[in-house]
Design an enzyme around this catalytic site. Sequence first.
Site, PDB file in Angstrom:
ATOM      1  N   ASP A   8       0.861  -1.182   0.000  1.00  0.00           N
ATOM      2  CA  ASP A   8       0.000   0.000   0.000  1.00  0.00           C
ATOM      3  C   ASP A   8       0.900   1.236   0.000  1.00  0.00           C
ATOM      4  OD1 ASP A   8      -2.400   1.657   0.515  1.00  0.00           O
ATOM      5  OD2 ASP A   8      -1.503   1.884   2.509  1.00  0.00           O
ATOM      6  N   ASP A 215      -2.284  -0.441   6.124  1.00  0.00           N
ATOM      7  CA  ASP A 215      -2.633   0.297   7.337  1.00  0.00           C
ATOM      8  C   ASP A 215      -4.119   0.603   7.463  1.00  0.00           C
ATOM      9  OD1 ASP A 215      -3.100   3.614   6.782  1.00  0.00           O
ATOM     10  OD2 ASP A 215      -2.284   2.422   5.157  1.00  0.00           O
TER      11      ASP A 215
END
Length: 266
Positions: A8, A215
């Site tokens: 990510d 996250d």
Amino acid sequence: MIKLVALDLDNTLLTNDKKISQVNELALKKLTATGVKVVLCTGRPINAIWHYIEQLGLTGADDYTITFNGALVINNTSREVLAKQGLTKTDLVPLHDFCKANGFPMDILDFDQVYPVTDLVKSIYTLGGGIKFAPMTFDELPDHLYAKVVAAQKPEELDQMIATLTPELHEKYHIARSQPHILEFLSSTTDKSVGLHALLQHFGWDESNLMAFGDAENDAGMLKAASVGVAMANAIPEITALTNYHTGTNEEDGVAEFVDQYFKLN
């Protein structure tokens, strides 16, 4: 054996000022030199993150990116599409009706540009990389395939929107909060894990060969699917709880910290 590392971007690989640190860059370049594939997984189109791809040297003939949170898997250099899915204009009608009735914004993204919907309240959505914004009413939208919808507003306003979402909307769309001010609506079958599955199959691998870092809510699918799913120290609690693997924050070069130790790069 891990053969592919999926990353990510926001609040994971990137620092708070949207940069790849020198420490992370060096660690990932060392990793790719060993033959492990590094794949960026983002909600953005490839043009908006091209500078990151170039910085990491992910410009080989078999380098790919997962874009639009899994809706499009694309070759970095040839731009050949490996996998693609999305939402039709008809699919978007219930969401438009909801936003109109409740005073929420919509930015609709196809695979080339952004359509801020002008018959709704104004959005705060921005996107770099020279991506075109074409404001228009919902009725004026072209009748073709769309990658996703973004609702961008102040975090406290987004909290209100999330609290108002109906069970029908949750059933129809894959809904994930990718940033405090951004809520994303994808087709019910679209997820970063789905894009990664297509890419793993392309290489003749499976999820036992996958490591993933994330996250936020839109990372949950790939963290659960991966043999090694790594939550950043700054991850939301729901993400932290998904995996036994954890590392430092995005400001502490958490990605480099973990890959250096796991792959014994130093």
